[in-house]
Every structure is written in C-alpha cells, then in structure tokens.
Design a protein around this motif. Structure first.
Motif, short mmCIF file in Angstrom:
data_model
loop_
_atom_site.label_atom_id
_atom_site.label_comp_id
_atom_site.label_asym_id
_atom_site.label_seq_id
_atom_site.Cartn_x
_atom_site.Cartn_y
_atom_site.Cartn_z
N THR A 101 -5.68 -2.91 -3.51
CA THR A 101 -5.35 -1.61 -4.11
C THR A 101 -6.42 -0.58 -3.76
O THR A 101 -6.09 0.59 -3.53
CB THR A 101 -5.14 -1.69 -5.63
OG1 THR A 101 -6.32 -2.17 -6.26
CG2 THR A 101 -3.96 -2.55 -5.98
N ILE A 102 -7.67 -1.00 -3.70
CA ILE A 102 -8.74 -0.08 -3.28
C ILE A 102 -8.51 0.35 -1.83
O ILE A 102 -8.67 1.52 -1.48
CB ILE A 102 -10.12 -0.73 -3.47
CG1 ILE A 102 -10.43 -0.88 -4.96
CG2 ILE A 102 -11.21 0.06 -2.75
CD1 ILE A 102 -11.62 -1.75 -5.26
N LEU A 146 1.25 -0.55 -12.90
CA LEU A 146 0.43 -0.12 -11.76
C LEU A 146 0.87 -0.79 -10.47
O LEU A 146 0.99 -0.14 -9.42
CB LEU A 146 -1.04 -0.40 -12.04
CG LEU A 146 -1.70 0.49 -13.09
CD1 LEU A 146 -3.03 -0.10 -13.54
CD2 LEU A 146 -1.88 1.90 -12.56
N LEU A 147 1.12 -2.10 -10.52
CA LEU A 147 1.48 -2.82 -9.30
C LEU A 147 2.90 -2.53 -8.84
O LEU A 147 3.17 -2.47 -7.64
CB LEU A 147 1.24 -4.32 -9.49
CG LEU A 147 -0.23 -4.70 -9.60
CD1 LEU A 147 -0.39 -6.17 -9.95
CD2 LEU A 147 -0.98 -4.36 -8.32
N ILE A 148 3.81 -2.35 -9.78
CA ILE A 148 5.18 -2.01 -9.36
C ILE A 148 5.19 -0.59 -8.79
O ILE A 148 5.91 -0.30 -7.83
CB ILE A 148 6.20 -2.21 -10.50
CG1 ILE A 148 7.60 -2.49 -9.93
CG2 ILE A 148 6.27 -1.04 -11.44
CD1 ILE A 148 7.77 -3.79 -9.28
N GLY A 149 4.35 0.27 -9.35
CA GLY A 149 4.20 1.62 -8.79
C GLY A 149 3.65 1.57 -7.37
O GLY A 149 4.09 2.31 -6.50
N MET A 150 2.69 0.68 -7.15
CA MET A 150 2.13 0.49 -5.81
C MET A 150 3.21 0.00 -4.84
O MET A 150 3.33 0.50 -3.73
CB MET A 150 0.97 -0.51 -5.85
CG MET A 150 0.51 -0.97 -4.50
SD MET A 150 -0.29 0.29 -3.56
CE MET A 150 -1.91 0.08 -4.17
N CYS A 151 3.98 -0.97 -5.28
CA CYS A 151 5.05 -1.52 -4.46
C CYS A 151 6.04 -0.42 -4.06
O CYS A 151 6.41 -0.29 -2.89
CB CYS A 151 5.76 -2.65 -5.22
SG CYS A 151 7.07 -3.47 -4.30
N ILE A 152 6.46 0.38 -5.01
CA ILE A 152 7.41 1.46 -4.74
C ILE A 152 6.79 2.49 -3.79
O ILE A 152 7.44 2.92 -2.82
CB ILE A 152 7.87 2.10 -6.06
CG1 ILE A 152 8.73 1.12 -6.84
CG2 ILE A 152 8.63 3.41 -5.80
CD1 ILE A 152 8.98 1.52 -8.29
#
Length: 171
Positions: A101-102, A146-152
């Motif tokens: 993520t960083i 946060l992670l689902i937002g990253m995936c999208i």
C-alpha cells in the motif's frame, strides 16, 4: 516501480500478474472481515495466501525491495505451515500488505491508503493482545474498507500503469 508515462506492450503474463496483484487486495479485504465470521485458521490462510500472491505478482524495479516483501510473504507461509505462532505469520502478511500500500501511495498517490499500515498494525495488535472484540471488529472493518478501496482504485487504472518500463527491472 510503475511509470504511468511508459506504455509497454503487455503479454499474457503481464496481464495475469497485474490482475492477480490487484485482486489480492480485495481478497485480503475479505479475509479481514472473515476473521469475525469464520474460524480464525481459515481467515488466516486466506489472508496469508493473498499476500503471497500479491508479493509474487508485484512489479517493483528494485530487487532488494522485492526480496524483502516476498521474503516476508514466504516467512508468513512457512510459519503458518509449521503452525508455530500463527500470529507472527499474520503480522508478516500485514507487513507485505502495508509495504504494497505504501508502494501504491508512492507510485500513484492513492491518498487514503497512507493510513492502511497504521490500521493494520493496530488490527494486528488487537489480535495479539486480545483486546475488546468491538475494537478488533472496528479495525477489521476499517481494514476491509481501506483494502477494498485500494482494489477498486487499482482496477480503475490501465494495466500498463503497474508495469512501467520493463527495461528498468533488476533481475
């Protein structure tokens, strides 16, 4: 790491690895929520497998950084398989996800993910010291979002963004 200004010709392996890398954020997000629903062992295995896939499919030019992230993922799998201190395996998996993520923030300025490592550390600590289940559930939901937002966010980008200049990869 990625360079959005370079558009390489992508082959099937490039599409496959970028797709799996991006999907792994969604699978990790689901695993975070599943800690609250299914037995801990199954959610841990899903999380650790998704971080291993992400680490195996990441596109980072610097081989030292790639090795550290992939090494953490392999450490996580080994500890899980040996059944020794599964909480350390989960921590190593969170390290992989945090590092990636960083990387995504650094490459693409996906701003919301800057807090993901902090939330994952707090989540891991809540699992480690068995604090209030409400607090743990809160960290699980925050991690999921946060992670689902990253995936999208990642799936909205063209695939060549993740590859960048193939000539810069250290072997």
């Amino acid at each position: 790491m990625a360079d959005i200004h370079v558009k390489e010709d992508l082959d099937i392996i490039d599409y496959l690895t970028v797709g799996l890398y991006r999907l792994s954020f969604g699978v990790s997000a689901i695993a975070m929520v599943l800690y609250n629903v299914i037995p801990f062992d199954y959610a841990s295995k899903l999380l650790i497998c998704s971080s291993l896939v992400a680490a195996a499919c990441m596109h980072i030019y610097d081989k030292k950084i790639r090795w550290i992230i992939l090494g953490s993922a392999l450490f996580s799998v080994c500890w899980l398989m040996l059944g020794i201190a599964p909480i350390l395996a989960i921590g190593a998996s969170f390290l992989v996800t945090s590092a990636l993520t960083i990387k995504e923030y650094y490459c693409f300025r996906i701003y919301l993910v800057r807090i993901t490592p902090v939330v994952l550390i707090l989540y891991w600590l809540s699992l480690l010291i068995s604090v209030s289940s409400i607090l743990t559930h809160g960290f699980a939901i925050a991690s999921f979002l946060l992670l689902i937002g990253m995936c999208i966010a990642k799936f909205r980008q063209p695939f060549h963004f993740d590859i960048g200049d193939k000539s810069k990869f250290q072997v």
